[in-house]
Design an enzyme around this catalytic site. Sequence first.
Site, PDB file in Angstrom:
ATOM      1  N   HIS A 129     -22.947 -25.175  23.149  1.00  0.00           N
ATOM      2  CA  HIS A 129     -22.124 -24.465  22.161  1.00  0.00           C
ATOM      3  C   HIS A 129     -22.931 -24.362  20.867  1.00  0.00           C
ATOM      4  O   HIS A 129     -23.765 -25.225  20.586  1.00  0.00           O
ATOM      5  CB  HIS A 129     -20.858 -25.306  21.945  1.00  0.00           C
ATOM      6  CG  HIS A 129     -19.819 -24.696  21.064  1.00  0.00           C
ATOM      7  ND1 HIS A 129     -19.908 -24.706  19.689  1.00  0.00           N
ATOM      8  CD2 HIS A 129     -18.656 -24.065  21.362  1.00  0.00           C
ATOM      9  CE1 HIS A 129     -18.829 -24.118  19.185  1.00  0.00           C
ATOM     10  NE2 HIS A 129     -18.057 -23.719  20.175  1.00  0.00           N
ATOM     11  N   ASP A 206     -22.061 -34.093  23.643  1.00  0.00           N
ATOM     12  CA  ASP A 206     -20.947 -33.295  23.132  1.00  0.00           C
ATOM     13  C   ASP A 206     -19.846 -33.354  24.181  1.00  0.00           C
ATOM     14  O   ASP A 206     -19.939 -32.711  25.227  1.00  0.00           O
ATOM     15  CB  ASP A 206     -21.449 -31.859  22.894  1.00  0.00           C
ATOM     16  CG  ASP A 206     -20.314 -30.905  22.546  1.00  0.00           C
ATOM     17  OD1 ASP A 206     -19.139 -31.299  22.655  1.00  0.00           O
ATOM     18  OD2 ASP A 206     -20.617 -29.753  22.175  1.00  0.00           O
ATOM     19  N   GLN A 209     -15.382 -30.795  25.720  1.00  0.00           N
ATOM     20  CA  GLN A 209     -14.658 -30.253  26.879  1.00  0.00           C
ATOM     21  C   GLN A 209     -14.519 -31.276  28.000  1.00  0.00           C
ATOM     22  O   GLN A 209     -14.087 -30.912  29.096  1.00  0.00           O
ATOM     23  CB  GLN A 209     -15.379 -29.003  27.412  1.00  0.00           C
ATOM     24  CG  GLN A 209     -15.495 -27.878  26.422  1.00  0.00           C
ATOM     25  CD  GLN A 209     -14.159 -27.216  26.092  1.00  0.00           C
ATOM     26  OE1 GLN A 209     -13.143 -27.469  26.741  1.00  0.00           O
ATOM     27  NE2 GLN A 209     -14.156 -26.393  25.067  1.00  0.00           N
ATOM     28  N   LYS A 232      -8.706 -30.475  21.095  1.00  0.00           N
ATOM     29  CA  LYS A 232      -8.975 -30.182  22.509  1.00  0.00           C
ATOM     30  C   LYS A 232      -8.510 -31.339  23.390  1.00  0.00           C
ATOM     31  O   LYS A 232      -8.794 -31.369  24.584  1.00  0.00           O
ATOM     32  CB  LYS A 232     -10.473 -29.927  22.721  1.00  0.00           C
ATOM     33  CG  LYS A 232     -10.968 -28.641  22.043  1.00  0.00           C
ATOM     34  CD  LYS A 232     -12.409 -28.389  22.395  1.00  0.00           C
ATOM     35  CE  LYS A 232     -13.105 -27.439  21.463  1.00  0.00           C
ATOM     36  NZ  LYS A 232     -12.685 -26.051  21.632  1.00  0.00           N
ATOM     37  N   CYS A 370     -18.995 -18.840  21.675  1.00  0.00           N
ATOM     38  CA  CYS A 370     -19.924 -19.588  20.820  1.00  0.00           C
ATOM     39  C   CYS A 370     -21.063 -20.170  21.653  1.00  0.00           C
ATOM     40  O   CYS A 370     -21.513 -21.303  21.406  1.00  0.00           O
ATOM     41  CB  CYS A 370     -19.223 -20.697  20.040  1.00  0.00           C
ATOM     42  SG  CYS A 370     -17.976 -20.072  18.928  1.00  0.00           S
TER      43      CYS A 370
HETATM   44  N1  C6P Z   1     -15.186 -24.625  21.732  1.00  0.00           N
HETATM   45  C1  C6P Z   1     -14.060 -22.795  22.834  1.00  0.00           C
HETATM   46  O1  C6P Z   1     -13.205 -21.914  22.914  1.00  0.00           O
HETATM   47  P1  C6P Z   1     -14.724 -27.710  17.120  1.00  0.00           P
HETATM   48  O2  C6P Z   1     -14.579 -26.252  16.747  1.00  0.00           O
HETATM   49  O3  C6P Z   1     -15.570 -28.479  16.124  1.00  0.00           O
HETATM   50  O4  C6P Z   1     -13.422 -28.368  17.412  1.00  0.00           O
HETATM   51  O5  C6P Z   1     -15.503 -27.740  18.520  1.00  0.00           O
HETATM   52  C2  C6P Z   1     -16.748 -27.090  18.635  1.00  0.00           C
HETATM   53  C3  C6P Z   1     -17.201 -27.191  20.051  1.00  0.00           C
HETATM   54  C4  C6P Z   1     -18.310 -27.964  20.357  1.00  0.00           C
HETATM   55  N2  C6P Z   1     -18.725 -28.147  21.610  1.00  0.00           N
HETATM   56  C5  C6P Z   1     -18.092 -27.578  22.648  1.00  0.00           C
HETATM   57  C6  C6P Z   1     -18.572 -27.841  24.042  1.00  0.00           C
HETATM   58  C7  C6P Z   1     -16.971 -26.775  22.410  1.00  0.00           C
HETATM   59  O6  C6P Z   1     -16.329 -26.230  23.437  1.00  0.00           O
HETATM   60  C8  C6P Z   1     -16.532 -26.549  21.086  1.00  0.00           C
HETATM   61  C9  C6P Z   1     -15.394 -25.615  20.784  1.00  0.00           C
HETATM   62  C10 C6P Z   1     -14.091 -23.670  21.605  1.00  0.00           C
HETATM   63  O7  C6P Z   1     -14.881 -22.990  23.732  1.00  0.00           O
HETATM   64  C11 C6P Z   1     -14.147 -22.837  20.375  1.00  0.00           C
HETATM   65  S1  C6P Z   1     -15.544 -21.766  20.346  1.00  0.00           S
END
Ligand code: C6P
Length: 412
Positions: A129, A206, A209, A232, A370
Amino acid sequence: MNTRVIGQFDVEAVRAAFPILRQEVNGHPLVYFDNAASMQKPEAVIEAVAGYYRRDHSNVHRGAHALANRATEALEGARERVAAFLGGVAREEVLWTRGTTESINLVANSWGRANLRPGDEIVLTAMEHHANIVPWQMVAEATGARILVLPVTEAGTLDLDALPALLGERTRLVAVAQVSNALGTVNPVADIIRLAHAAGALVLVDGAQAVNHFAVDVRALDADFYAFSGHKLFGPTGIGVLYGRRALLDAMPPWQGGGEMIERVSFAGTTYAEVPWRFEAGTPHIAGAIGLGAAIEWLQEQDREAAAAHERALLERLDAGLETIAGVRRIGTDPARAGIASFVVESGHPTDVGLLLDQQGVAVRAGHHCAMPLMERFGVPGTVRASLALYNTAAEVERFLQALDKAMGFLR
Ligand code: C6P
């Protein structure tokens, strides 16, 4: 169709805890398949946040009165819950952040700026991401470090055979998603960590997910840093976690200055608080942390193995259904995926598909997720992504497939 039980999992009982799911969108019962973007919240989380504001709200750590003490206890209690949730790490190893993005920026700015030298190498993967790419590009630019990228195969699997050649004596850090947000691929992070450690590098995982789909033990993984977002994980937005190994955190400089993170301030110089507070400048998102604690408590009351089996069964049906719709091409076909099915259609842009599904009450995400370098890898502008949570049902999968079939009729 009886959707009540798949295996031993009572999905309707779980679903009943989520008031937002009981609504119609565009004249159809909502099918919420945008869980990878953000999960919905159970009553227990909504109540924990509302109850905190009704009864206990005050600023934390600095008050000598009952409400301040209650708020502080709730905030620190939530930290202990996160520590247990991550496999029993020390509470000092759990830092509050705004989310995964801020957690990674914290490591890049604090550890990265203090430790990276010109020519040092950071290994990322082609499926990261942007939150796990851009902070490293920024710190690489500031320090003269280089970024190397582990490729992804046609199936959407990390090409692990290519990893040893990327790891060398200049490798300082490997940063990798445990589950790809765009493909759902579950990466073998334990193997990656072992290889990286053997090369003398640290590993940031990370987990944005991952934590919502299966239990994670960061000690068993031997991760050095682990990041995830509350929203999430059935919790509020604006709160997230960075786990860091204690010895690493102790040696890292603060990255933001202000209240809460100091021990003593004078114009002659300032000394900093101990971890974790050294990394938590300013008033924290107290309600968010409490809500996240409640989300974890709720999740731990569920049968997580049964929930994972339920999600797996839904994903298998989703994959099989997608295979039967003419003009649909799946992107990311690794069998070891968690909760995510991504695809493109020959006759339209992903956004067109998203809009046609929304008109039928089905919420998915369409776009680059992203993960632009990954889209480039597959030669697509974006994908349509259906992402599942434990409260989704087999009937919803069928409704999604029917809605997609109808959408394809418009696009053909
Ligand atoms: N992915 C998706 O629709 P934040 O925005 O800080 O809570 O998370 C960022 C982020 C970082 N790593 C991974 C693997 C992610 O999936 C995400 C956020 C969302 O896939 C928003 S683009």
